[in-house]
Design a protein around this motif. Structure first.
Motif, PDB file in Angstrom:
ATOM      1  N   ILE A 196       0.843  -1.208   0.000  1.00 38.06           N
ATOM      2  CA  ILE A 196       0.000   0.000   0.000  1.00 38.06           C
ATOM      3  C   ILE A 196       0.879   1.259   0.000  1.00 38.06           C
ATOM      4  N   ALA A 205       1.666   1.855  -3.463  1.00 39.84           N
ATOM      5  CA  ALA A 205       0.472   2.310  -4.191  1.00 39.84           C
ATOM      6  C   ALA A 205       0.232   3.797  -3.944  1.00 39.84           C
ATOM      7  N   LYS A 206       0.481   4.233  -2.707  1.00 43.57           N
ATOM      8  CA  LYS A 206       0.343   5.668  -2.394  1.00 43.57           C
ATOM      9  C   LYS A 206       1.295   6.497  -3.248  1.00 43.57           C
ATOM     10  N   GLU A 230      -8.347   4.467 -11.857  1.00 43.21           N
ATOM     11  CA  GLU A 230      -8.487   3.442 -10.810  1.00 43.21           C
ATOM     12  C   GLU A 230      -7.927   2.109 -11.283  1.00 43.21           C
ATOM     13  N   ALA A 240      -5.048  -0.235  -9.568  1.00 45.20           N
ATOM     14  CA  ALA A 240      -5.360  -1.604  -9.135  1.00 45.20           C
ATOM     15  C   ALA A 240      -4.411  -2.605  -9.796  1.00 45.20           C
ATOM     16  N   ILE A 269      -1.053  -2.513  -8.098  1.00 48.61           N
ATOM     17  CA  ILE A 269      -1.075  -3.244  -6.814  1.00 48.61           C
ATOM     18  C   ILE A 269      -0.976  -4.750  -7.064  1.00 48.61           C
ATOM     19  N   THR A 294      -9.032  -6.264  -6.312  1.00 48.42           N
ATOM     20  CA  THR A 294      -8.491  -5.066  -5.675  1.00 48.42           C
ATOM     21  C   THR A 294      -9.417  -3.879  -5.924  1.00 48.42           C
ATOM     22  N   VAL A 301      -9.903   0.078  -5.890  1.00 50.14           N
ATOM     23  CA  VAL A 301      -9.341   1.430  -5.861  1.00 50.14           C
ATOM     24  C   VAL A 301     -10.497   2.333  -6.273  1.00 50.14           C
ATOM     25  N   PHE A 355      -8.295   2.609  -0.955  1.00 48.70           N
ATOM     26  CA  PHE A 355      -7.693   1.325  -1.332  1.00 48.70           C
ATOM     27  C   PHE A 355      -8.274   0.256  -0.417  1.00 48.70           C
ATOM     28  N   ASP A 356      -8.906  -0.755  -0.980  1.00 50.41           N
ATOM     29  CA  ASP A 356      -9.309  -1.934  -0.195  1.00 50.41           C
ATOM     30  C   ASP A 356      -8.638  -3.104  -0.883  1.00 50.41           C
ATOM     31  N   MET A 357      -7.626  -3.645  -0.250  1.00 51.02           N
ATOM     32  CA  MET A 357      -6.734  -4.560  -0.958  1.00 51.02           C
ATOM     33  C   MET A 357      -6.248  -5.689  -0.058  1.00 51.02           C
ATOM     34  N   THR A 403      -8.060  -1.735   4.386  1.00 49.54           N
ATOM     35  CA  THR A 403      -8.543  -0.545   3.682  1.00 49.54           C
ATOM     36  C   THR A 403      -7.949   0.698   4.327  1.00 49.54           C
TER      37      THR A 403
END
Ligand SMILES: [Mn+2]
Length: 356
Positions: free
Chosen positions: A149, A152-153, A162, A166, A169, A185, A187, A213-215, A227
Motif C-alpha cells: 500500500i 500504491a500511495k 483506478e 489496481a 497493486i 483489488t 481502488v 484502497f481496499d486490498m 482498507t
C-alpha cells in the motif's frame, strides 16, 4: 489436538459420526491434499473410528505419500455411487454447505432412508481459530499488504485511473511472491468510494477526491485484507472530519478486543461512535468478517453474532461512512485475538493523509 481431531470432536458434539467435506480449502486444511476440482467430484469422507477417505478423479494430482485411503474414479464412472457404498445409512450424515446439489441429490436418491444434516460449522468453526502456523502465514500476508500500500500511495498522481492503480497493486503482489490478490483489488476515487464494493474503472483522479484502497493478497494460501482512505490534494473540511470519525470507530472497536467479548458488541461500539456523530445511516454494512484461506470465511462481525471472541480468531474491523454522490471513507485492519487482547496485523498509519 490435530485439526482432524478438533473436527471429529465437533462432529461428536453435534451427534454425528460421519461427514462429507468438499470445500477444497477444508480438505487441504485437514489432509494437505491440494486439488482444484472445478465441476468434478472431490470429497473427503470423515467417519468415526476409521481413516478419512478421499474420493478423487484420476485427473487430479495426488502426492504419492498421501497417507489417506484414496477411492479413484474416472470421468465415465459414478463417484456418487462409490460414496453411497461407503456411507453408513443407519447414521445421520453431515454435509458441507459447498457440496453441489448435482452430487447431494443423487446421493439422497441412492440412500433414501439416510438422514442428512448441514454440518459445515464443524469444520468452519475450527478454521476460524487459527493455529500457530496459520497465524504466522497471516502475519506475513498482512506485512506484504502493508508494504504494497505504501508503493500504491507513491504511485498516485494526477490523471491516473483506478484500473491502472489496481493493476499496479496486483503486480506488486506477484513481485512479493504472492499467488495474487485475495479478492478483486478495490481502488475508488471520489464519489465512487461511496459504493463499498466499487470495481475499479476508467475514472481519472481529480483534485479533492478521496482515494480508497481496499486490498489484500494471498500468500502461501492465506489472505490479507486492509482498507485505507487518503485524499488527493486538499479535500473539503467535512471529508477530513468524517475520516477522523471512521478512524475513531475503528480504534474504539479494536480497543475492546480480548477473549470472551460478544462479537456483536464490537459492531455496536464502532456503530455508536458513528451514530453519535450523526452519520449512522451512512454506515450501511457489518463491521467485519472472518478471513483465512479465503478473504471471507464463516463468521460475521455484526450486530447479530453473539459468539464470544476466542484466542486465535482473525477477523476484520472495517467501519465506513458513505455519502452517495460525494465520497466514502473506510478504515480496515485485520486483528488476531490473543490471550489478553488483540494483535493488529496491519501497521500502516490510519490517519488521513494528503497525497500528491
Ligand atoms: Mn474486508
Amino acid at each position: 489436538m490435530t485439526r482432524l481431531e478438533r473436527v471429529m470432536h465437533e462432529l461428536k458434539t453435534k451427534g454425528l459420526t460421519q461427514m462429507i467435506v468438499c470445500d477444497p480449502d477444508s480438505i487441504w486444511y485437514l489432509t494437505g491434499v491440494d486439488v482444484a476440482p472445478y465441476e468434478r467430484l472431490f470429497a473427503l469422507l470423515l467417519q468415526e473410528g476409521s481413516q478419512p477417505t478421499l474420493f478423487v478423479n484420476r485427473l487430479f494430482y495426488i502426492p504419492k505419500d498421501t497417507p489417506y485411503p484414496l477411492i479413484w474414479h474416472t470421468d465415465s464412472q459414478d463417484p456418487v455411487a462409490q460414496i453411497a457404498s461407503h456411507v453408513d445409512p443407519s447414521q445421520p450424515l453431515g454435509i458441507d454447505k459447498e457440496w453441489p446439489a448435482r452430487f447431494l441429490i443423487p446421493l439422497m436418491e441412492a440412500l433414501p432412508s439416510l438422514k442428512i444434516l448441514l454440518s459445515s460449522d464443524c469444520v468452519d468453526d475450527c478454521r476460524a481459530i487459527k493455529d500457530e502456523e496459520e497465524k504466522e502465514k497471516m502475519r506475513i500476508a498482512s506485512q506484504i499488504n502493508d508494504k504494497v500500500i505504501l508503493r500504491a500511495k507513491d504511485y498516485i498522481r494526477a490523471g491516473v485511473t483506478e484500473k491502472e492503480v489496481a493493476a499496479f497493486i496486483d503486480r506488486e503482489y506477484l513481485k512479493e511472491g504472492c499467488e495474487g490478490p485475495s479478492f478483486t483489488t478495490i481502488v475508488s476515487f471520489g464519489a465512487n468510494a461511496a459504493d463499498p464494493h466499487h470495481e475499479p474503472d476508467d475514472t481519472l483522479l481529480s483534485e479533492g477526491d478521496c482515494v480508497l484502497f481496499d486490498m489484500g493478497c494471498r500468500k502461501d494460501r492465506y489472505c490479507s485484507d486492509m482498507t485505507r482512505t487518503y485524499f488527493f490534494k486538499e479535500p473539503e473540511e467535512e471529508y477530513k472530519k468524517i475520516h477522523d470519525l471512521v478512524r475513531r470507530a475503528n480504534e474504539k472497536a479494536e480497543s475492546l478486543i480480548r477473549p470472551g467479548i460478544p462479537i456483536c458488541d464490537l459492531d455496536k461500539a464502532a456503530r455508536d461512535v458513528i451514530t453519535e456523530a450523526g452519520y449512522g445511516e451512512y454506515f450501511n454494512h457489518r463491521l467485519g468478517h472472518f478471513i483465512g484461506q479465503r478473504d471471507h470465511e464463516k463468521g460475521d462481525v455484526s450486530i447479530s453474532n453473539t459468539t464470544l471472541t476466542k484466542p486465535g480468531m482473525i477477523f476484520s474491523i472495517e467501519p465506513g461512512v458513505y455519502l452517495p454522490g460525494r465520497f466514502g471513507v473506510r478504515v480496515e485492519d485485520l486483528i488476531l485475538v490473543t490471550e489478553d487482547g488483540c494483535e493488529v496485523l496491519n501497521k500502516v498509519d490510519k490517519h488521513y493523509e494528503i497525497l500528491g
